[in-house]
Structures are given as structure tokens and as C-alpha cells.
Design an enzyme around this catalytic site. Structure first.
Site, PDB file in Angstrom:
ATOM      1  N   HIS A 117      -2.738   6.922   3.079  1.00  0.00           N
ATOM      2  CA  HIS A 117      -3.306   5.721   2.475  1.00  0.00           C
ATOM      3  C   HIS A 117      -4.506   5.313   3.312  1.00  0.00           C
ATOM      4  CE1 HIS A 117      -4.237   1.623   1.659  1.00  0.00           C
ATOM      5  NE2 HIS A 117      -3.735   1.221   2.820  1.00  0.00           N
TER       6      HIS A 117
ATOM      7  N   CYS B 297       0.804  -1.221   0.000  1.00  0.00           N
ATOM      8  CA  CYS B 297       0.000   0.000   0.000  1.00  0.00           C
ATOM      9  C   CYS B 297       0.837   1.271   0.000  1.00  0.00           C
ATOM     10  CB  CYS B 297      -0.944   0.001   1.199  1.00  0.00           C
ATOM     11  SG  CYS B 297      -2.145  -1.351   1.166  1.00  0.00           S
TER      12      CYS B 297
ATOM     13  N   ASN C  70     -10.879   0.847   0.296  1.00  0.00           N
ATOM     14  CA  ASN C  70      -9.425   0.753   0.389  1.00  0.00           C
ATOM     15  C   ASN C  70      -8.881   0.403  -0.992  1.00  0.00           C
ATOM     16  OD1 ASN C  70      -6.745   0.085   0.831  1.00  0.00           O
ATOM     17  ND2 ASN C  70      -7.138  -1.110   2.682  1.00  0.00           N
TER      18      ASN C  70
END
Length: 350
Positions: free
Chosen positions: A277, A151, A307
Site C-alpha cells: 500500500h 488502507c 496515496n
């Protein structure tokens, strides 16, 4: 980052023995000066792509869960998410986000010297995906390669691009793309499926020399002793996360935030936008509370996109800039953590 239970008859690898030991202290960097201030490196174009299929979580969607998923995901916090179809591959989405970033920068494919793709959801044995993206965009003779970092891939991509742009190879402009199909890396029917989405975000990075704008600093570190926190394992490639993921993600994101701000003589109060993030609701809530961030400075598309892994930060930057929320000269900090374990951040003026 989410937890998924194993399918019947499979035994996913458990965390190593050191995962049960008390967590080690977070390693800090020894650098005392900003990496990019005065270099002229900055974003000159942004773009994003969301798949055609919009999934509404309120439309009677049911999912199975366990106590670990309930802890990691909290009350979900995602109203809608996007799911790619078979045509919307990582390559397909990346090309479309890149085209929009090029148009936003007023450039063509022929102006680009370097293409960097961050992706982990569709990693192959070979070949890498970035060269095909460059070809689809009509580029020839450019350097194109993939990076991962989970990520935190966009942070890695931008920092890598900045190193190339300020190096001796004569690279003038780079295209950094994050393209992920996270919906394919969670167990079908799980609670994790309700918070993950697919998307691509792209940024043109170049030495523009625009006064009062551009990258100021960046940081990316790793800690292999924490590799157990989150990962995707055979045979299904579905994500599994450890119970201490929330606490570790909050601790690392806030530590790198304070470190990069302190190195630049800044505080959280100086930021116009904080663009993390978007992991899970408990992680984002914990970061916001720990740093004392004002809600109106916390920029995220998690609630309506889910997400998006490494595509979270670039899609937020693109959307918030396009609708006039992020404006030229705004001070932005974008931290991220990722499986491996990676933790880092970008500090820049939009």
C-alpha cells in the site's frame, strides 16, 4: 495516511494516554502453514478506474503545512494525482473498475456470486454501497457487502473472499473492489491534499486450479492499542495521524512481510514483485531500506497517482499486469497497514 491540521475553532480528539507510552511489541501469529496453497484460489481478472480530472502538482500548487505534516509526508514524491468529480462517486468508480476486471477474466456479471467492497472514505450510516454496485452491474441474488480496515481494505477483501470460496456455501467466483475518494478526507489546501488521490481497483477471485498460480498465503491482524496512529474524526472527517505513524507503519509492514515469507520458506530475494500500500514517501522508503528490497522489484503508482488508500494495491496489480510488467507465475507480496490498527499481507503467484 497523512496529517491534517484542524480548522479554526475546532478541536480534534487527541491520542489517548497510552499513545504516549513506549510502543508494545508487534503481535505475531502462531499459524505455521500457508492458508491457501493448493486451494486453487487466485486472481483471474483485474481492472482499475481513475477519475477524469488529473491534477498536476507542479502547476504552481501551494499548500500550508506544519512540522508534523512535513515529517509524515517528506518531500511528497507525487507528481500527479486524480480527483473525482461529483458524478464519480465510490459506487460509480467501483462499477467501472469491476466491469474491466470482469472483461479481463472473460466473465459477465451473471458469473459472480459474491461482491466485496472495501471503502472507508465515504462510509455512511446506511445502506451499504456494495449491494448497489452489484445491482448497477446487473447482478441479482448475489451476496454483496462492505468491509473497511482502512488502507488494508483490499487485503481484508481478498482474504474474506477466499474464505467464502473455500467454504460450504457454494460460492464459485467473487469480485473484490476497493474504491476510495481520499482527496475528500484531507483538509483543503493542506500538504496532505497534494499526496492523496481517488481511484478504484477490482479483482475477480475464483477457484481456477491453474497450475503454478494463485493465492499462497494471507494474513491480517489488528491491534486496538494503536488505534490512535491514524484516523478521521468529526466534525470534518479529515485524517489526522500521530507523530509515530512512520515508524509504526514501517515496523508492522516489515514484520508481517518477514513472517509470511518465513512461514512459506521464502526470503525477500525470492520475490519478483513487492506491491505495498502506497502510504507516504518516508514510509515506502523506510520499508524498502529495512527489507533491503531492490528498487526494480518495488511496484507502486504513488508517484503518478498519489496515496489511493485501499485502492493502491489493486490498481498497481491491474496497471502492472496490463502493461506486461507483472507476468504469469511471478511471485508477489502485497503488504498493507490501516487505521484501526490493521496490518497484513497477501502472498500469491500472478
Amino acid at each position: 495516511m497523512t496529517d491534517t491540521a484542524p480548522t479554526e475553532g475546532t478541536t480534534p480528539p487527541g491520542p489517548p494516554a497510552e499513545a504516549c507510552a513506549p510502543p508494545a511489541a508487534i503481535t505475531r501469529t502462531t499459524r505455521t502453514t500457508p492458508a491457501w496453497q493448493g486451494s486453487g484460489v487466485g486472481f483471474t481478472g483485474l481492472g482499475h478506474y481513475f477519475p477524469r480530472t488529473l491534477v498536476d502538482n507542479s502547476a504552481g500548487t501551494e499548500a500550508t503545512s506544519n512540522s508534523l505534516e512535513d515529517k509524515l509526508l517528506g518531500d511528497l514524491g507525487v507528481l500527479t494525482r486524480y480527483r473525482s468529480d461529483e458524478e464519480e462517486t465510490v459506487q460509480y468508480m467501483a462499477v467501472r473498475a469491476a466491469e474491466r476486471a470482469l472483461a479481463d477474466a472473460g466473465l459477465t456479471a451473471g458469473d459472480i456470486d459474491l461482491v466485496i467492497l472495501s471503502n472507508w472514505t465515504d462510509r455512511l450510516y446506511g445502506p451499504e454501497i456494495a449491494p448497489r454496485i452489484a445491482s448497477d452491474l446487473g447482478m441479482s441474488g448475489v451476496l454483496a457487502f462492505d468491509v473497511c480496515a482502512g488502507c488494508a481494505g483490499f487485503v481484508m477483501g481478498v482474504q474474506t473472499a477466499a474464505l467464502h470460496l473455500t467454504g460450504p456455501m457454494g460460492i464459485r467466483r467473487a469480485l473484490v473492489i476497493s474504491s476510495e475518494r481520499f482527496s475528500r478526507r484531507v483538509r483543503p489546501g493542506s500538504k496532505g491534499e497534494l499526496v492523496t488521490g481517488d481511484a478504484a481497483g477490482a479483482a475477480v477471485v475464483e477457484v481456477s486450479g491453474t497450475e503454478g498460480r494463485g493465492l499462497i498465503d494471507s494474513q491480517l491482524s489488528t491491534d486496538g492499542t494503536r488505534h490512535h496512529l491514524t484516523g478521521a474524526y468529526p466534525p470534518n472527517g479529515w485524517v489526522r495521524s500521530s507523530p509515530d505513524l512512520i515508524e509504526e507503519a514501517i515496523a508492522h509492514a516489515t514484520t508481517v512481510t518477514r513472517e509470511i515469507l518465513g512461514r512459506n520458506g521464502l526470503t525477500v530475494a525470492d520475490l519478483d514483485w513487492f506491491v505495498p500500500h502506497s502510504g507516504t514517501s518516508p514510509i515506502m522508503d523506510g520499508i524498502q531500506k529495512e527489507l533491503g528490497l531492490a528498487p526494480e522489484r518495488f511496484a507502486s503508482n504513488f508517484r503518478i497517482r498519489g496515496n489511493l488508500s485501499s485502492a493502491s494495491i489493486p490498481t498497481v496489480l491491474s496497471e502492472f499486469t496490463a502493461d506486461g510488467q507483472i507476468t504469469p507465475g511471478n511471485l508477489v507480496l502485497a503488504p498493507a497497514v490501516g487505521g484501526g490498527w490493521f496490518y497484513g499481507a497477501l502472498l500469491f503467484r500472478a
